[in-house]
Design a protein around this motif. Structure first.
Motif, PDB file in Angstrom:
ATOM      1  N   GLY A 169      47.266  46.601  42.607  1.00 14.91           N
ATOM      2  CA  GLY A 169      48.371  46.869  41.693  1.00 14.91           C
ATOM      3  C   GLY A 169      49.514  45.923  41.988  1.00 14.91           C
ATOM      4  N   GLY A 170      50.727  46.388  41.745  1.00 17.44           N
ATOM      5  CA  GLY A 170      51.876  45.558  42.009  1.00 17.44           C
ATOM      6  C   GLY A 170      52.081  44.499  40.933  1.00 17.44           C
ATOM      7  N   VAL A 171      52.989  43.586  41.217  1.00 15.85           N
ATOM      8  CA  VAL A 171      53.385  42.570  40.248  1.00 15.85           C
ATOM      9  C   VAL A 171      52.211  41.698  39.836  1.00 15.85           C
ATOM     10  CG1 VAL A 171      54.843  40.537  39.920  1.00 15.85           C
ATOM     11  CG2 VAL A 171      55.779  42.581  41.022  1.00 15.85           C
ATOM     12  N   TYR A 172      51.347  41.333  40.777  1.00 21.14           N
ATOM     13  CA  TYR A 172      50.233  40.426  40.485  1.00 21.14           C
ATOM     14  C   TYR A 172      48.896  41.159  40.429  1.00 21.14           C
ATOM     15  CZ  TYR A 172      53.887  37.231  41.993  1.00 21.14           C
ATOM     16  OH  TYR A 172      55.079  36.565  42.115  1.00 21.14           O
ATOM     17  N   GLY A 173      48.938  42.424  40.064  1.00 24.79           N
ATOM     18  CA  GLY A 173      47.719  43.216  40.026  1.00 24.79           C
ATOM     19  C   GLY A 173      46.886  42.978  38.781  1.00 24.79           C
ATOM     20  N   PRO A 174      45.830  43.751  38.612  1.00 23.62           N
ATOM     21  CA  PRO A 174      44.915  43.571  37.472  1.00 23.62           C
ATOM     22  C   PRO A 174      45.590  43.716  36.118  1.00 23.62           C
ATOM     23  CG  PRO A 174      43.927  44.982  39.152  1.00 23.62           C
ATOM     24  CD  PRO A 174      45.356  44.781  39.550  1.00 23.62           C
ATOM     25  N   LEU A 175      46.637  44.552  36.034  1.00 24.42           N
ATOM     26  CA  LEU A 175      47.313  44.721  34.747  1.00 24.42           C
ATOM     27  C   LEU A 175      47.967  43.418  34.299  1.00 24.42           C
ATOM     28  CD1 LEU A 175      48.928  48.240  35.240  1.00 24.42           C
ATOM     29  CD2 LEU A 175      46.824  47.647  34.025  1.00 24.42           C
ATOM     30  N   THR A 176      48.635  42.731  35.226  1.00 24.15           N
ATOM     31  CA  THR A 176      49.200  41.429  34.891  1.00 24.15           C
ATOM     32  C   THR A 176      48.092  40.443  34.541  1.00 24.15           C
ATOM     33  OG1 THR A 176      51.117  41.792  36.317  1.00 24.15           O
ATOM     34  CG2 THR A 176      50.596  39.515  35.757  1.00 24.15           C
ATOM     35  N   GLY A 177      46.954  40.586  35.191  1.00 25.86           N
ATOM     36  CA  GLY A 177      45.836  39.704  34.889  1.00 25.86           C
ATOM     37  C   GLY A 177      45.355  39.839  33.457  1.00 25.86           C
ATOM     38  N   ILE A 178      45.241  41.059  32.946  1.00 28.93           N
ATOM     39  CA  ILE A 178      44.738  41.236  31.583  1.00 28.93           C
ATOM     40  C   ILE A 178      45.754  40.762  30.560  1.00 28.93           C
ATOM     41  CG2 ILE A 178      45.522  43.629  31.406  1.00 28.93           C
ATOM     42  CD1 ILE A 178      42.334  42.141  29.868  1.00 28.93           C
ATOM     43  N   VAL A 179      47.058  40.940  30.821  1.00 29.59           N
ATOM     44  CA  VAL A 179      48.054  40.478  29.851  1.00 29.59           C
ATOM     45  C   VAL A 179      48.189  38.963  29.884  1.00 29.59           C
ATOM     46  CG1 VAL A 179      50.153  40.543  31.279  1.00 29.59           C
ATOM     47  CG2 VAL A 179      50.307  41.085  28.874  1.00 29.59           C
ATOM     48  N   ALA A 180      47.897  38.332  31.025  1.00 31.92           N
ATOM     49  CA  ALA A 180      47.998  36.876  31.129  1.00 31.92           C
ATOM     50  C   ALA A 180      46.786  36.169  30.547  1.00 31.92           C
ATOM     51  CB  ALA A 180      48.166  36.460  32.590  1.00 31.92           C
ATOM     52  N   THR A 181      45.722  36.906  30.288  1.00 30.98           N
ATOM     53  CA  THR A 181      44.490  36.273  29.796  1.00 30.98           C
ATOM     54  C   THR A 181      44.173  36.762  28.389  1.00 30.98           C
ATOM     55  OG1 THR A 181      43.225  37.986  30.982  1.00 30.98           O
ATOM     56  CG2 THR A 181      43.573  35.898  32.109  1.00 30.98           C
ATOM     57  N   THR A 182      43.470  37.872  28.283  1.00 28.57           N
ATOM     58  CA  THR A 182      42.986  38.318  26.977  1.00 28.57           C
ATOM     59  C   THR A 182      44.119  38.657  26.017  1.00 28.57           C
ATOM     60  OG1 THR A 182      40.999  39.189  28.032  1.00 28.57           O
ATOM     61  CG2 THR A 182      41.500  39.967  25.815  1.00 28.57           C
ATOM     62  N   ILE A 183      45.091  39.468  26.468  1.00 29.01           N
ATOM     63  CA  ILE A 183      46.162  39.885  25.566  1.00 29.01           C
ATOM     64  C   ILE A 183      46.951  38.684  25.078  1.00 29.01           C
ATOM     65  CG2 ILE A 183      48.316  41.195  25.427  1.00 29.01           C
ATOM     66  CD1 ILE A 183      47.113  43.243  27.292  1.00 29.01           C
ATOM     67  N   ALA A 184      47.205  37.714  25.950  1.00 30.56           N
ATOM     68  CA  ALA A 184      47.972  36.532  25.555  1.00 30.56           C
ATOM     69  C   ALA A 184      47.279  35.782  24.426  1.00 30.56           C
ATOM     70  CB  ALA A 184      48.164  35.616  26.763  1.00 30.56           C
ATOM     71  N   VAL A 185      45.954  35.650  24.497  1.00 37.66           N
ATOM     72  CA  VAL A 185      45.241  34.908  23.460  1.00 37.66           C
ATOM     73  C   VAL A 185      45.227  35.689  22.151  1.00 37.66           C
ATOM     74  CG1 VAL A 185      43.117  33.669  22.900  1.00 37.66           C
ATOM     75  CG2 VAL A 185      43.823  33.884  25.275  1.00 37.66           C
ATOM     76  N   PHE A 186      45.127  37.010  22.215  1.00 38.09           N
ATOM     77  CA  PHE A 186      45.183  37.803  20.992  1.00 38.09           C
ATOM     78  C   PHE A 186      46.583  37.753  20.363  1.00 38.09           C
ATOM     79  CE2 PHE A 186      41.076  39.470  22.038  1.00 38.09           C
ATOM     80  CZ  PHE A 186      40.562  39.920  20.833  1.00 38.09           C
ATOM     81  N   ILE A 187      47.619  37.721  21.189  1.00 33.37           N
ATOM     82  CA  ILE A 187      48.969  37.555  20.647  1.00 33.37           C
ATOM     83  C   ILE A 187      49.076  36.231  19.899  1.00 33.37           C
ATOM     84  CG2 ILE A 187      51.370  37.149  21.307  1.00 33.37           C
ATOM     85  CD1 ILE A 187      50.986  39.221  23.531  1.00 33.37           C
ATOM     86  N   LEU A 188      48.481  35.194  20.448  1.00 29.94           N
ATOM     87  CA  LEU A 188      48.472  33.897  19.773  1.00 29.94           C
ATOM     88  C   LEU A 188      47.734  33.981  18.442  1.00 29.94           C
ATOM     89  CD1 LEU A 188      47.894  31.738  22.935  1.00 29.94           C
ATOM     90  CD2 LEU A 188      49.607  31.180  21.195  1.00 29.94           C
TER      91      LEU A 188
END
Length: 686
Positions: A169-188
Motif C-alpha cells: 500500500g502507501g503512496v507507491y502501492g498497487p493502487l497508484t500502479g493501476i492509475v498510472a497504467t491502465t486508468i491513465a490510458v483509458f483517460i487518454l
C-alpha cells in the motif's frame, strides 16, 4: 483553477501534454518497472497542481502562482524524484527490516505534507483530513481504549508504511500502479473521444432519439449523460459538459430548477456505471479482485441500463403529470447530423471487442485511441489536427493530475488500516451490529459507503469500503453463493451514487450552480431519480441474473422484476401512470414496487407476479377511466410480456441440476456445496 499568464499556461500545457503522450506510449509498448512508473507518474503530475490551483481562492493570486506555490511545487517533486532515481535500491530493500534512514524520513514527511496540500487544493479537503487522521491514529492509537487500541508504532514505521512499502500500500502501492497504467490510458481514450467530436455525436443522438417526446430535454439529458459517461466516467465533468445545454432547456419547458439539476446530476453520476469506460473505481476493482475487466463490463451492463431506464421513466411520468411539451423542432438536429459523425463509434466498438477478447486493458485502450485519431480523418468535420491532439493530451493530463494524488492518498489510508488492524476491527464491528444477518450487513455497508462519500471521491471511498466490507459480505453471503464480483459491485454502486446523495453531493452541487437552485434540494431530487442505484446494488447480491448469470429463466426473471418494480416506484413518486394518481394509490404502488425490488426473502416468481399484476391492473383501470389513447399503453403490453417471458422460457429452457437460489431462499436451505465444492451444509435450525 487559475488563469495563468500566456507563457506559463503554454509551459504547463506542453508539460501535461508531453507526459500524457508518454503514458500513451507506455500503454502500447510496455511500462517501466513498477516503482519507476509509479514514482514517475506522481513526479510529473503532482507539481502542476500547485501552479494551477490557488491555496485560498479568495486571498491567493488568481492570475499567477505565488513564490510559496513554486516552493510547494518544488518540494512535492523531491520525494518522487528521489524514489525514481534510486528505484532499484527501493525495490531491493527489505520492508521494515532495512534501516529507514534520516533522508528517507525527511522525504517521507515532505511527501505526506505536500500530498495533503495538493489534495486539499485540487481534490477534496475531506480526503486530506481523512489521511491526516489516519496518520495521527498510528501515532496515538496505543492511547485509545477498546477496539481502537493499537500497538505502539515508531515514527519510522509510520512513515515507511505510508510512503515506502510498494508491495502492500502507501503512496507507491498497487493502487497508484493501476492509475498510472491502465486508468491513465483509458483517460487518454476518453479525452481523444471528446476531441474528435464524439461528444457532439452523443448530444445529437440524444436529442434526435428523445427530443420529440414529452419532457424531451430531460430525456436528452439522461441519454447524453449516459453516453458521455463512456468517455469520462466523471460525474462532475458530465454535469458541466451536458448540463450547460440540458438544464436551461429543462427549465425552459417547465421543470423547476432544482428538479432539472437533480435529473442532470442523477444522469451524470450514472456515467461511472456505464460500460465500456466505467469510472476509475472499476479498474481498481479489476486490480483488487484479479477479475478481467471485460468480465466486469458484462456483469455491470444490465445494471447500467436499468439505472438509466429508471431515470427515463421518472422524467417521463414527471413531464406527463406537469403537461410539458417536447423540444422545439428547431432545437432538434436532423438525422444527417448524427450520421455525419457515426463513424466515430468504430473505435468504441474496437475497444469493446478487444476487451471481450481478453486483451490487456491498457493495450486495448491504446489501440482504440490510435483508431480514434485515424477514424476522425474520414470526414473533414471530425478530423483531428495537431491542435486537437494537443488539446486532448492536455485535457487528459489535467484529469490525471488530481486523480494521481487522490489514489496515492487512498493507498496511505489502506496501508494504515492494514497496519493497525482496523480493517479487521471495523469489519468486526459491522458484523457484530449485523448479528449474522446478511441483509442488515448490506444496509450497514450501504450507509458506510454513503457516509464516506460525503467527504471523499468515488474511488477512494470504494477502496476503503471494499477493504472493510467485502470479507464480511463473502462470509455471511456464503450460503447464497455470493462471490467476489457481487460483493465488489454492490459497494461500487453505492460509492458512485454517493456523488448525488445529500448532504454533500459533488455532482448535484455542480448542477445546482448551473440551474441557480438550492444544492441540498437538488441532491434530494437526484437521490429519488437515481433510485435504481439502490435497487440494482442489492440485486447484485440477491438476483445475480442481472449479471447475466444462470439460465435464461433466471436472467429474464431478475431483469423483469427490476423493470416492473422501478416502473411502480417512479410512477409512485411522480404521482402519474396513465393519469394523475391520488396519495393512497401512490403509497400502494410504491409499497408494491419496494416489495418487488427489496423483498428478496420471497420467491422470485411471486415478486414478479405481484408487481406486474399491480402495474397492469392500475394502467388498465386508468386507461379505461380516461377513455382515450395514452402514451403509457405500451407499458401495459411491456409488463404483460415481462410477466409471461420467464414462464415461456421456463418451458423451453433445459432443466438444470440443483435448486435455484430463489428456491433455496424459499425453503430456508443452504447450498454450500453448490458454488464452493465443499460438502453440503445442514439446513438451518428453525
Amino acid at each position: 483553477m487559475r488563469e495563468l499568464p500566456a507563457w506559463l499556461r503554454g509551459t504547463v500545457t506542453l508539460w501535461l501534454a508531453f507526459w500524457a503522450a508518454v503514458h500513451l506510449y507506455f500503454g502500447g509498448f510496455g511500462f517501466p518497472e513498477p516503482i519507476e512508473m509509479r514514482s514517475l507518474h506522481l513526479l510529473v503530475f503532482t507539481p502542476p497542481l500547485f501552479l494551477l490551483y490557488p491555496a485560498f481562492p479568495k486571498r491567493s493570486p488568481m492570475r499567477r502562482p505565488s513564490v510559496a506555490d513554486w516552493a510547494w511545487a518544488a518540494a512535492s517533486a523531491a520525494p518522487h524524484l528521489w524514489v525514481f532515481v534510486f528505484a532499484a535500491a527501493v525495490s531491493d530493500r527489505m520492508e521494515y527490516v532495512d534501516p529507514f534512514t534520516p533522508t528517507m524520513m525527511a522525504l517521507a514527511i515532505i511527501c505526506m505534507v505536500t500530498m495533503l496540500e495538493a489534495i486539499r487544493r485540487a481534490v477534496e479537503p475531506g480526503l486530506a483530513w481523512m489521511v491526516a487522521i489516519c496518520l495521527l491514529y498510528m501515532f496515538f492509537g496505543h492511547h485509545l481504549p477498546g477496539v481502537l487500541n493499537t500497538r505502539v508504532f515508531t515514527a519510522a514505521e509510520i512513515m515507511e508504511a505510508a510512503w515506502l512499502v510498494p508491495t502492500a500500500g502507501g503512496v507507491y502501492g498497487p493502487l497508484t500502479g493501476i492509475v498510472a497504467t491502465t486508468i491513465a490510458v483509458f483517460i487518454l481514450f476518453g479525452s481523444f473521444m471528446q476531441g474528435s467530436g464524439t461528444g457532439r455525436l452523443f448530444s445529437n443522438l440524444g436529442a434526435v432519439a428523445a427530443g420529440r417526446y414529452t419532457g424531451g430535454p430531460a430525456k436528452v439529458a439522461v441519454i447524453s449523460s449516459g453516453l458521455f459517461g463512456t468517455m469520462s466516467g466523471s460525474s462532475v465533468s458530465n454535469v458541466i459538459t451536458t448540463g450547460a445545454m440540458t438544464i436551461p432547456l429543462m427549465v425552459r419547458i417547465g421543470y423547476r430548477p432544482a428538479v432539472a439539476a437533480g435529473i442532470e446530476s442523477a444522469a451524470s453520476v450514472g456515467g461511472a456505471l456505464m460500460p465500456p469506460v466505467m469510472g476509475a473505481a472499476a479498474f481498481v476493482m479489476a486490480e483488487i479482485t484479479n477479475i478481467p475487466y471485460g468480465d466486469i463490463l458484462v456483469a455491470a451492463a444490465i445494471g447500467a441500463v436499468l439505472y438509466y431506464f429508471a431515470i427515463v421513466a421518472a422524467v417521463h411520468f414527471e413531464a406527463k403529470r406537469a403537461g410539458m411539451k417536447p423540444m422545439a423542432l428547431q432545437d432538434i438536429p436532423a438525422w444527417r447530423e448524427v450520421l455525419a459523425d457515426l463513424h466515430l463509434v468504430v473505435p468504441i466498438g474496437l475497444l469493446v471487442h478487444l476487451m471481450m477478447e481478453r486483451w490487456s486493458g491498457n493495450y486495448a485502450a491504446f489501440c482504440a485511441t490510435l483508431a480514434m485519431v485515424a477514424v476522425s480523418w474520414l470526414r473533414a468535420r471530425t478530423r483531428m489536427g495537431w491542435r486537437e491532439i494537443l488539446d486532448s493530451l492536455t485535457n487528459a493530463g489535467l484529469t490525471m493530475a488530481p486523480l494521481a494524488v487522490s489514489i496515492a492518498a487512498s493507498g496511505v489510508v489502506v496501508s494504515v488500516l492494514t497496519a493497525t488492524g482496523m480493517v479487521v476491527a471495523f469489519g468486526g464491528i459491522i458484523k457484530e451490529l449485523a448479528g449474522g444477518n446478511l441483509g442488515l450487513l448490506l444496509l450497514l455497508l450501504c450507509l458506510t459507503v454513503l457516509v464516506l462519500g460525503l467527504g471523499i471521491p468515488t474511488t477512494p471511498s470504494y477502496i476503503i469500503a471494499a477493504a472493510i466490507g467485502v470479507p464480511q459480505v463473502l462470509e455471511l453471503g456464503r450460503p447464497l453463493g455470493v462471490d467476489m464480483m457481487q460483493a465488489h459491485l454492490f459497494i461500487f454502486y453505492f460509492a458512485v451514487i454517493a456523488d448525488a446523495t445529500p448532504p454533500v453531493a459533488a455532482a448535484a452541487f455542480a448542477a445546482a450552480a448551473i440551474a441557480k437552485a438550492s444544492p441540498t434540494i437538488a441532491s434530494l431530487h437526484a437521490s429519488r431519480f437515481g433510485i435504481a442505484g439502490f435497487t440494482v446494488g442489492f440485486a447484485f447480491i440477491y438476483d445475480p441474473g442481472i449479471m447475466l448469470r444462470g439460465g435464461l429463466v433466471e436472467i429474464l426473471t431478475a431483469t423483469s422484476i427490476q423493470v416492473v418494480s422501478l416502473l411502480l416506484i417512479t410512477a409512485s413518486y411522480a404521482g402519474y401512470l396513465v393519469r394523475p394518481m391520488g396519495l393512497p394509490l401512490r403509497l400502494l404502488l410504491g409499497g408494491i414496487g419496494l416489495f418487488g425490488a427489496f423483498g428478496h426473502i420471497a420467491p422470485d416468481m411471486l415478486r414478479l407476479t405481484v408487481t406486474a399484476t399491480a402495474l397492469c391492473a392500475t394502467a388498465a383501470l386508468q386507461t379505461m377511466i380516461t377513455r382515450k389513447d395514452s402514451m403509457i399503453r405500451p407499458v401495459v403490453v411491456l409488463a404483460g410480456l415481462l410477466l409471461a417471458l420467464p414462464a415461456v422460457a421456463q418451458d423451453v429452457a433445459p432443466q438444470q441440476a440443483g435448486p435455484t437460489p430463489s428456491a433455496i431462499r424459499a425453503r430456508g436451505e443452504f447450498n454450500c456445496g453448490v458454488s464452493t465444492g465443499e460438502p453440503a451444509c445442514s439446513p438451518p435450525v428453525r
